[in-house]
Enzyme design. Structure first.
Site, PDB file in Angstrom:
ATOM      1  CE1 TYR A 118      58.302   2.227 -34.026  1.00 32.33           C
ATOM      2  CE2 TYR A 118      59.605   0.664 -32.792  1.00 32.33           C
ATOM      3  CZ  TYR A 118      58.709   0.933 -33.796  1.00 32.33           C
ATOM      4  OH  TYR A 118      58.222  -0.089 -34.569  1.00 32.33           O
ATOM      5  CE  LYS A 164      61.338   2.264 -49.892  1.00 32.53           C
ATOM      6  NZ  LYS A 164      61.259   1.140 -50.845  1.00 32.53           N
ATOM      7  CG  ASP A 196      61.370  -2.296 -50.863  1.00 35.03           C
ATOM      8  OD1 ASP A 196      62.559  -2.084 -50.549  1.00 35.03           O
ATOM      9  OD2 ASP A 196      60.826  -1.715 -51.814  1.00 35.03           O
ATOM     10  CG  ASP A 220      59.263  -3.461 -33.945  1.00 30.40           C
ATOM     11  OD1 ASP A 220      59.225  -4.649 -33.557  1.00 30.40           O
ATOM     12  OD2 ASP A 220      58.461  -2.607 -33.548  1.00 30.40           O
ATOM     13  CG  ASP A 224      58.079  -9.279 -34.909  1.00 34.57           C
ATOM     14  OD1 ASP A 224      59.062  -9.393 -34.142  1.00 34.57           O
ATOM     15  OD2 ASP A 224      56.994  -8.779 -34.553  1.00 34.57           O
TER      16      ASP A 224
END
Length: 329
Positions: A118, A164, A196, A220, A224
């Site tokens: 970002y 990751k 994952d 992010d 959620d």
């Protein structure tokens, strides 16, 4: 205590008003001021984060934010969300705390907030392709990891570092740096998990987590997912903290322009964010806990339409205030 309110767009004004009512009712010396932000600020000044708004935030002890985003700015060169990214960077609130609780789940995601994709270089090339750069320094990872370990010390003593590392070089740097930081916290257990796998485990058994430390984009998404296991985004609060700078406290939900102005927005997430403000910006731990309990009681007795009830925003807030009054503040 000086609190700057940034209602923003859509239902942001309504839920922020609920939080203001509660702050004004508490036995706390607080000075509240309001400034334009997001789409409302674009309409007024052409800038989602006007200089006057940023200056007021810098002078404050805490920033209480509503929501940003309006459909009319979708795809526009200047968008409300740009103000949100900028204020995070300007105040250097690098640690985004996203708690999720319910049905045996009590986890806290600590998301790095001012680095990664970002904030990295991005753009379009002449051939029509596009790029976004994920960029992290060891120092950025180190300070986020330390915040996560400190928080875990006051919880159940487990940090799950999510990366990751099997594919991304930034993931390998993340894992190496967090492992080095863990040496300074022998009382906290560290485990590493690929993103994952973390997403899968949040769906299958979120109760296994205590504190999750992860980078911006992964945080992010995972926050959620975690919110979805505990009632949805409409109930999710957040605190974005730096080192000595004013923190930003905001509900996770969007601006919901389809219900704006109808008086039916659920203020629970904003009120929970206000409790985080009391806890982290004012060091009012007892008041924070009382507000959290009052919100829980109101959710159980007088839910808003999004939760199958009929309560208006004001009625829900009235119930919270009544609970607080009963707690003999």
């Amino acid at each position: 205590m000086r609190v700057v309110c940034l209602p923003g767009d859509g239902i942001g004004a309504e839920v922020t008003a609920a939080s203001r009512r509660v702050l004004e009712a508490l036995p706390l010396e607080v000075e509240l001021e309001e400034h334009v932000f997001g789409g409302a600020a674009i309409h007024e000044t052409g800038d989602p984060l006007p200089p006057e708004t940023l200056a007021a935030c810098r002078r404050s002890d805490a920033v209480l934010l509503g929501a940003v985003g309006l459909p009319e700015f979708d795809g526009a060169p200047v968008r409300p969300e740009q103000g949100l990214i900028r204020i995070r960077g300007e105040l250097d609130v690098y640690a985004n705390l996203r708690p999720s609780q319910g049905d045996g789940i009590d986890l806290l995601i600590v998301r790095e907030l001012v680095g990664g994709l970002y904030f990295g270089a991005s753009g379009r090339r002449a051939d029509g392709s596009a790029f976004d750069t994920c960029d992290y320094t060891p120092a950025q990872i180190d300070r986020l990891a330390r915040r996560a370990f400190e928080l875990a010390r006051d919880r159940r003593g487990l940090v799950t570092s999510v990366d990751k590392a099997n594919v991304l070089e930034t993931g390998r740097l993340w894992r190496e740096t967090v492992t080095e930081v863990a040496v300074d916290y022998p009382d906290v257990r560290l485990e590493h998990m690929l993103v994952d796998t973390a997403g899968l485990q949040l769906v299958l058994d979120a109760s296994r987590f205590d504190v999750i430390a992860t980078e911006n984009t992964f945080g992010d998404i995972l926050s959620d997912v975690a919110a979805g296991t505990c009632g949805g985004l409409g109930l999710a609060a957040s605190a974005s903290l730096g080192d000595g700078n004013p923190g930003i406290f905001e509900p996770v939900h969007g601006s919901a322009p389809d219900i704006a102005g109808k008086g039916i927005a659920n203020p629970a997430a904003s009120l929970r964010s206000t409790a985080l403000l009391l806890r982290h910006a004012a060091a009012e731990l007892v008041l924070a806990a009382q507000l959290e309990r009052a919100v829980e009681a109101a959710l159980a007795t007088i839910p808003t339409p999004d939760l199958g009830g009929t309560a208006t925003t004001d009625e829900f807030t009235d119930a919270v205030l009544a609970e607080l009054d009963g707690a003999a503040l």
